[in-house]
Design a protein around this motif. Structure first.
Motif, PDB file in Angstrom:
ATOM      1  N   GLY A 240       0.849  -1.181   0.000  1.00 27.29           N
ATOM      2  CA  GLY A 240       0.000   0.000   0.000  1.00 27.29           C
ATOM      3  C   GLY A 240       0.883   1.228   0.000  1.00 27.29           C
ATOM      4  O   GLY A 240       1.985   1.220   0.564  1.00 27.29           O
ATOM      5  N   TRP A 247      -4.753   7.076  -1.907  1.00 26.31           N
ATOM      6  CA  TRP A 247      -4.054   5.859  -1.522  1.00 26.31           C
ATOM      7  C   TRP A 247      -4.265   4.786  -2.578  1.00 26.31           C
ATOM      8  O   TRP A 247      -5.246   4.793  -3.329  1.00 26.31           O
ATOM      9  CB  TRP A 247      -4.562   5.349  -0.177  1.00 26.31           C
ATOM     10  N   SER A 249      -3.611   0.328  -3.046  1.00 26.83           N
ATOM     11  CA  SER A 249      -3.098  -0.985  -2.637  1.00 26.83           C
ATOM     12  C   SER A 249      -2.951  -1.835  -3.882  1.00 26.83           C
ATOM     13  O   SER A 249      -3.750  -1.715  -4.823  1.00 26.83           O
ATOM     14  CB  SER A 249      -4.021  -1.662  -1.625  1.00 26.83           C
ATOM     15  N   ARG A 294      -5.401  -0.176   7.578  1.00 27.65           N
ATOM     16  CA  ARG A 294      -6.335  -0.956   6.781  1.00 27.65           C
ATOM     17  C   ARG A 294      -6.288  -0.524   5.319  1.00 27.65           C
ATOM     18  O   ARG A 294      -6.386   0.657   4.985  1.00 27.65           O
ATOM     19  CB  ARG A 294      -7.759  -0.810   7.313  1.00 27.65           C
ATOM     20  N   PHE A 295      -6.123  -1.523   4.431  1.00 27.45           N
ATOM     21  CA  PHE A 295      -6.192  -1.319   2.988  1.00 27.45           C
ATOM     22  C   PHE A 295      -7.108  -2.387   2.393  1.00 27.45           C
ATOM     23  O   PHE A 295      -7.357  -3.428   3.003  1.00 27.45           O
ATOM     24  CB  PHE A 295      -4.802  -1.426   2.347  1.00 27.45           C
ATOM     25  N   CYS A 296      -7.577  -2.140   1.189  1.00 26.26           N
ATOM     26  CA  CYS A 296      -8.426  -3.093   0.485  1.00 26.26           C
ATOM     27  C   CYS A 296      -7.566  -4.123  -0.246  1.00 26.26           C
ATOM     28  O   CYS A 296      -6.509  -3.791  -0.795  1.00 26.26           O
ATOM     29  CB  CYS A 296      -9.324  -2.379  -0.532  1.00 26.26           C
ATOM     30  N   ARG A 307      -8.793   3.525   0.169  1.00 26.62           N
ATOM     31  CA  ARG A 307      -8.743   2.517   1.221  1.00 26.62           C
ATOM     32  C   ARG A 307      -9.984   2.569   2.108  1.00 26.62           C
ATOM     33  O   ARG A 307     -10.026   1.968   3.172  1.00 26.62           O
ATOM     34  CB  ARG A 307      -7.473   2.690   2.063  1.00 26.62           C
ATOM     35  N   GLU A 308     -11.002   3.288   1.655  1.00 23.83           N
ATOM     36  CA  GLU A 308     -12.256   3.382   2.393  1.00 23.83           C
ATOM     37  C   GLU A 308     -13.302   2.497   1.714  1.00 23.83           C
ATOM     38  O   GLU A 308     -13.189   2.148   0.545  1.00 23.83           O
ATOM     39  CB  GLU A 308     -12.743   4.836   2.436  1.00 23.83           C
ATOM     40  N   CYS A 310     -14.132  -0.599   1.638  1.00 26.66           N
ATOM     41  CA  CYS A 310     -13.681  -1.790   0.902  1.00 26.66           C
ATOM     42  C   CYS A 310     -14.834  -2.749   0.650  1.00 26.66           C
ATOM     43  O   CYS A 310     -15.051  -3.195  -0.497  1.00 26.66           O
ATOM     44  CB  CYS A 310     -12.573  -2.496   1.688  1.00 26.66           C
ATOM     45  N   GLU A 317     -10.797  -6.414   3.450  1.00 26.53           N
ATOM     46  CA  GLU A 317      -9.954  -5.448   4.139  1.00 26.53           C
ATOM     47  C   GLU A 317      -8.909  -6.204   4.948  1.00 26.53           C
ATOM     48  O   GLU A 317      -9.206  -7.237   5.551  1.00 26.53           O
ATOM     49  CB  GLU A 317     -10.811  -4.580   5.063  1.00 26.53           C
TER      50      GLU A 317
END
Length: 350
Positions: A240, A247, A249, A294-296, A307-308, A310, A317
């Protein structure tokens, strides 16, 4: 979950098999009899081959084939009705990460140097790596040609020029389009490069490719983001990072035990990056622990912006670990066995 990704992570290079010789595309291979590999891509290919000997399969490597070049990888006489095997990877000189030609048959290779092995049952125990080979059916005992192509196609003669264009960018000499045609400006850049490196001004195109490859490999050591697998198992890794104001990923990279992969091949911004990884073992699935950012992620290969939300976008996530800040545009991160823990599957929860 991890193994399911293998069939979905496709190389960007398309793999083609062409029987017999095809005009000028294999002209240089006609001088000798045997199994020839012709490289019509713009990348340097490094090849490992397999052949059956009694009840074993002997795997040998590496045969280096420049763009636009044909090379005999196995002398005649050839066997018909018995499959041969081929695995290919691109040179570390090329930006964008190493790409490969793969298949469904797993054999052991030595990723670091020349080798010949008789398919041992446990690659890791022998200090070797597992790679997936393509089965090749040969129908002529005297001569047979396999041709490597990529999505952007050009005649064999233009592949060499396309390879030079790509390597000029990889080596930081000149960035431009890759179309298989070298113009005046590019020729002038080549002359300047040879002069600055104290190389012969009358170097052949083959020698130029070799020079550029070495410069590009050396350059790649001094920039970008490299991840290394120091565990005893194969892992699947994701990263990420910031992209502009947002952001991103991205994954997955498959890393055999004790191997490294350059996942970003350009100068890094002076900000932390983030990593995540999973592995499959005989006892079950393990995931990287300790990640709080937290990332997807997705089951298949992915590049996800943001990254929101997901789950709302049908992603999963995962908790990524924050890395150190890169120094001089360079960052290396190593995964160790101690970083992973088993997770319960849905079946175990029931």
């Amino acid at each position: 979950m991890v193994q399911a990704r293998l069939s979905r992570i496709l190389p960007t290079l398309s793999f083609f098999l062409i029987s017999g010789f095809l005009g000028a595309a294999a002209a240089s291979a006609q001088e000798q009899e045997g199994w020839s590999i012709c490289n019509e891509t713009s990348m340097i290919a490094e090849l490992a081959t397999g052949r059956q000997v009694n009840n074993d399969v002997v795997i040998e490597g590496w045969n280096r084939v420049r763009p636009g070049e044909c090379r005999i990888v196995l002398q005649a006489p050839l066997r018909t009705g018995t499959p041969y095997f081929l695995y290919g990877r691109t040179s570390r000189a090329h930006r964008g990460g190493q790409q490969s030609w793969t298949g469904d048959y797993e054999f052991c290779v030595d990723g670091q140097g020349t080798f010949s092995v008789e398919s041992p049952p446990d690659c890791a125990a022998m200090g070797l790596e597992t790679r997936s080979f393509q089965a090749i059916t040969i129908e002529d005992r005297t001569s047979w040609t396999t041709t490597l192509r990529e999505t952007a196609r050009w005649p064999q003669s233009n592949a060499q020029a396309a390879g030079i264009q790509r390597l000029l960018g990889d080596a930081g000499v000149e960035s431009g389009s890759i179309d298989g045609y070298i113009g005046r400006r590019t020729r002038a850049a080549i002359r300047t490069f040879l002069s600055e490196q104290n190389l012969p001004s009358d170097a052949t195109d083959e020698e130029l490719i070799d020079y550029l490859e070495q410069i590009a490999i050396e350059r790649s050591r001094n920039l970008g983001f490299t991840i290394c697998n120091r565990t005893e198992e194969r892992i699947w890794a994701a990263i990420g990072r910031r992209r502009g104001e947002g952001w991103e990923s991205r994954g997955w990279w498959a890393l055999a035990s004790d191997t490294c992969e350059r996942v970003i091949d350009q100068d890094l911004i002076s900000a932390s990056h983030f990593v995540y990884a999973e592995m499959d073992t005989e006892e079950g699935r393990k995931v990287l622990t300790g990640g709080v950012d937290r990332f997807c992620i997705s089951h298949s290969q992915f590049a996800i912006l943001g990254r929101e939300t997901c789950e709302a976008n049908f992603y999963e996530e995962a908790g990524f670990i924050e890395t150190d800040v890169p120094e001089d545009g360079l960052l290396i991160y190593e995964f160790f066995d101690r970083d992973f823990e088993y997770v319960e599957t849905e079946d175990e929860d029931q």
